[in-house]
Design an enzyme around this catalytic site. Structure first.
Site, short mmCIF file in Angstrom:
data_model
loop_
_atom_site.label_atom_id
_atom_site.label_comp_id
_atom_site.label_asym_id
_atom_site.label_seq_id
_atom_site.Cartn_x
_atom_site.Cartn_y
_atom_site.Cartn_z
N LYS A 1 -12.53 -1.41 5.92
CA LYS A 1 -11.68 -2.38 6.61
C LYS A 1 -12.11 -2.56 8.06
CE LYS A 1 -9.14 -2.92 2.97
NZ LYS A 1 -8.03 -2.04 2.57
N ASP B 1 -1.98 6.65 6.36
CA ASP B 1 -3.02 5.79 5.81
C ASP B 1 -3.33 4.77 6.91
OD1 ASP B 1 -4.55 3.85 4.57
OD2 ASP B 1 -3.12 3.44 2.95
N TRP C 1 0.83 -1.20 0.00
CA TRP C 1 0.00 0.00 0.00
C TRP C 1 0.86 1.25 0.00
CZ3 TRP C 1 -4.31 -0.64 -2.12
CH2 TRP C 1 -5.06 -1.80 -1.91
C1 LIG Z 1 -7.37 -1.49 1.36
C2 LIG Z 1 -6.32 -0.50 1.55
C3 LIG Z 1 -6.15 0.59 0.69
C4 LIG Z 1 -7.03 0.80 -0.52
O1 LIG Z 1 -8.27 1.17 -0.09
P1 LIG Z 1 -9.46 1.51 -1.10
O2 LIG Z 1 -10.45 2.11 -0.16
O3 LIG Z 1 -9.89 0.21 -1.70
O4 LIG Z 1 -8.95 2.45 -2.10
C5 LIG Z 1 -5.17 1.49 0.96
N1 LIG Z 1 -4.37 1.36 2.03
C6 LIG Z 1 -4.48 0.32 2.89
C7 LIG Z 1 -3.57 0.23 4.06
C8 LIG Z 1 -5.46 -0.63 2.67
O5 LIG Z 1 -5.59 -1.66 3.52
#
Ligand SMILES: *Cc1c(COP(=O)(O)O)cnc(C)c1O
Length: 365
Positions: free
Chosen positions: A200, A176, A107
């Site tokens: 998530k 993030d 990521w």
């Molecule tokens: C799933 C995930 C993403 C991407 O997320 P989307 O909402 O599908 O764009 C980015 N960073 C992390 C750490 C993730 O687990």
């Protein structure tokens, strides 16, 4: 109404499992919201009925996570993926600014790849030399002169590694937190921006939650299209355009559930205890199960492990599925097994996994 559902043990890395009580409330209220003669998802997003839900979701995020007054909470779309571009667009405005990225896994690599297209960036540390099996310590991170922010991925969902604490890098941090949202309190004074997809650990897909500091809004560079500016959304309380009304509503219910289950402290305890149940089986298996991750950096939400052979892993997944233990396959880029244990997963599902792992190892050895 519909028949009661037999719930599978769902270890999906995302979209995540939601508590049965949240789903039951949604299904009950879906056709007719509060005697309005229509569903909430059929109403105008300018209707006071929706506005109350919208504001409650923002209020719950603020209060549960102790978000300081000088942050705005934004409810956006586009996923964490769009934030990979929005963050540098809004923060890298000044000439000479650069941004450091901790490249801790898949990521983070995507985040820096997009940022590179927008402004000057550099890798402040990379885990590539160690197969992305650990996070850096504070003294390993290189901060160059002119660094506007340091970007961290607090939990790498695929690699199963988690930054154990948010050290002070001496420059503002951008995080993030998609896969560990609301599983720990954070030192807000070190952050300018925190973002993540809701799907998530907070709710269904379609909603991206962003926390942005007022000083960032005040310094928004010119020349950015309206939707991509944080200040567009902050000044309109996230109804500059149509928000993802269903996801906001469902996330609000999930946040109420978080509040009723000990808040963020409760979620942290839950994540720590439940992930420990699985790590304990791994560590006590005399090498049958192997965690590739440095112990201090073990994720409390995504537990990645290997078995002695790929054949054994395939048999493990098949056996697990026959007991309704689902979505345990590791990400296609790394293989192995991954158990995602987000806030809404029932503890009995974790117990069922642990029981299965013990039985499987005993048979396999
Ligand atoms: C799933 C995930 C993403 C991407 O997320 P989307 O909402 O599908 O764009 C980015 N960073 C992390 C750490 C993730 O687990």
């Amino acid at each position: 109404m519909t028949q009661p559902v037999t719930r599978a043990h769902n270890f999906s890395p995302g979209p995540c499992v939601l508590p049965a009580s949240v789903l039951a409330e949604l299904s009950e209220e879906l056709p007719d919201f509060n005697g309005q003669g229509m569903s909430l998802i059929e109403m105008s997003h300018r209707d006071p009925v929706y506005d109350e839900i919208h504001c409650e979701t923002i209020d719950l995020l603020t209060s549960l996570w102790k978000v300081p007054n000088d942050f705005s909470v934004l409810l956006l779309q586009g996923g964490a993926s769009l934030q990979f571009a929005m963050a540098p667009l809004n923060l890298l405005g000044e000439k000479g600014d650069t941004a450091g990225y901790i490249v801790s896994g898949s990521w983070a690599a995507k985040a820096i790849a997009d940022a590179k297209l927008i402004g000057d960036t550099y890798s402040a540390w990379t885990g590539a030399d160690h197969g992305f099996t650990r996070m850096p310590t504070a003294d390993e991170v290189e901060i160059r002169p002119g660094t506007r922010y340091l970007h961290v991925t607090s939990n790498e969902t695929i690699g199963g590694i988690r930054l154990p604490d948010f050290f002070d890098p001496g420059v503002p941090m951008v995080a993030d937190m998609s896969s560990d949202y609301l599983t720990r309190h954070i030192p807000w004074d070190r952050f300018d921006l925190v973002y993540g997809g809701a799907q998530k650990s907070l709710g269904p897909a379609g909603l991206t939650v962003v926390f942005v500091r007022q000083s960032v809004l005040d310094a928004t560079p010119d020349g950015i299209p309206a939707y991509l500016r944080y200040d567009t959304h902050a000044s309109a309380n996230s109804v500059a355009n149509t928000p993802p009304v269903f996801a906001v509503w469902a996330t609000g219910k999930m946040l109420r559930w978080v509040g009723n289950n000990g808040g963020v402290d409760g979620m942290e305890k839950r994540a720590t205890e439940r992930s420990s149940m699985v790590y304990r089986v791994i560590d006590d298996s005399q090498g049958y199960y192997r965690s590739p991750v440095e112990p201090v950096d073990r994720s409390t939400t995504n537990i990645v492990f290997r078995l002695p052979t790929e054949e054994a892993e395939a048999a493990f997944l098949a056996g697990a599925a026959s007991e309704q233990l689902l979505n345990l396959k590791g990400h296609r880029s790394v293989g192995g097994i991954r158990a995602s244990i987000y806030n809404g997963l029932a503890t009995e599902s974790v117990q069922a996994l642990v029981d299965f792992m013990e039985r499987f190892a005993a048979d396999g050895r």
